[in-house]
Write a protein that holds these residues in place. Structure first.
Motif, short mmCIF file in Angstrom:
data_model
loop_
_atom_site.label_atom_id
_atom_site.label_comp_id
_atom_site.label_asym_id
_atom_site.label_seq_id
_atom_site.Cartn_x
_atom_site.Cartn_y
_atom_site.Cartn_z
N THR A 139 0.86 -1.18 0.00
CA THR A 139 0.00 0.00 0.00
C THR A 139 0.90 1.23 0.00
O THR A 139 2.05 1.17 0.42
CB THR A 139 -0.93 0.06 1.24
N ARG A 189 -3.30 -2.49 -9.19
CA ARG A 189 -4.02 -1.58 -8.28
C ARG A 189 -5.38 -2.20 -7.99
O ARG A 189 -6.12 -2.55 -8.91
CB ARG A 189 -4.17 -0.22 -8.95
N GLU A 190 -5.71 -2.31 -6.70
CA GLU A 190 -6.97 -2.95 -6.30
C GLU A 190 -8.00 -1.96 -5.77
O GLU A 190 -9.18 -2.25 -5.78
CB GLU A 190 -6.70 -4.02 -5.25
N VAL A 247 -3.53 3.53 -1.37
CA VAL A 247 -3.90 2.72 -2.52
C VAL A 247 -3.34 1.32 -2.27
O VAL A 247 -2.18 1.16 -1.88
CB VAL A 247 -3.33 3.30 -3.83
N GLN A 248 -4.20 0.31 -2.46
CA GLN A 248 -3.82 -1.10 -2.26
C GLN A 248 -3.39 -1.70 -3.60
O GLN A 248 -4.06 -1.52 -4.62
CB GLN A 248 -5.02 -1.88 -1.73
N TYR A 249 -2.25 -2.39 -3.58
CA TYR A 249 -1.72 -3.10 -4.75
C TYR A 249 -1.42 -4.54 -4.36
O TYR A 249 -1.16 -4.83 -3.19
CB TYR A 249 -0.41 -2.46 -5.23
N GLN A 289 3.38 4.70 -6.54
CA GLN A 289 2.34 4.02 -7.32
C GLN A 289 2.88 3.61 -8.69
O GLN A 289 2.66 2.49 -9.15
CB GLN A 289 1.11 4.92 -7.46
N GLU A 336 3.35 -0.25 -10.12
CA GLU A 336 2.73 -0.67 -11.38
C GLU A 336 3.78 -1.16 -12.37
O GLU A 336 3.58 -2.18 -13.04
CB GLU A 336 1.90 0.48 -11.95
#
Length: 183
Positions: A134, A153-154, A171-173, A143, A147
């Protein structure tokens, strides 16, 4: 994949992950306990300054529940990567990972490659199927690094983290084994 071998296409002397040595402890403490070194998104206030030294003395910062490695570039330490086990169900776990780079190492692709190497290392040496990360919604550089490293990205986790006097969204990954082309 050997964690010490740069990924395909990496320049000679590229990013390598290695266990922390005693000589790295000052750097690791600065990355976790110094606001200027940790940076805007990794500074969470002062904490126990002897914590990492005790963990290094007890188990070299490597255990079955998590660990910490030092990403290097051309043999020079660039920061730290870490992981810890997190329950996802009654009988299932995933790895949650983190990364902190020295200010001079940021913006050169080291974080992207360190994420890739750590995911490959964890999938090669553990049976976990999922790696999560995150980051603050405002941390666009992280981010992009996630990626580029193959994370998906969830979604946004509202009010997830408390930093600098306020609750922050993250942001959750994640990446799962089947996301990797070579498994």
């Amino acid at each position: 994949m050997d964690v010490h071998r740069p990924a395909a296409g990496a320049a000679p002397g590229g990013v390598v992950l290695r266990p922390a040595g005693e000589s790295d402890l000052d750097l690791l403490e600065a990355l976790t306990n110094d606001p200027g070194t940790a940076g805007e998104y990794q500074w969470f206030g002062w904490h126990d300054p002897g914590y990492l030294r005790r963990r290094w003395r007890d188990h070299g910062l490597l255990s079955t529940d998590g660990g910490m490695l030092v990403p290097t570039m051309d043999g020079r330490p660039a920061g730290l990567v870490s992981w810890h086990r997190s329950r996802t169900g009654p009988q299932a776990y995933c790895w949650k990972i983190g990364l902190v780079l020295l200010p001079e190492a940021r913006g050169h692709g080291i974080g992207t490659e360190a994420h890739r190497l750590l995911v490959r290392y964890l999938f090669a040496h553990t049976q976990f199927n999922r790696v999560e990360a995150t980051t603050d919604v405002d941390n666009r550089a992280e981010q992009r690094a996630l990626e580029k490293a193959g994370f998906v990205r969830e979604g946004v986790l509202r009010g997830f983290d408390f930093r600098d006097g306020q609750w922050r969204d993250h942001v959750q990954y994640s990446v799962i084994r089947s996301d990797l082309a070579d498994g």
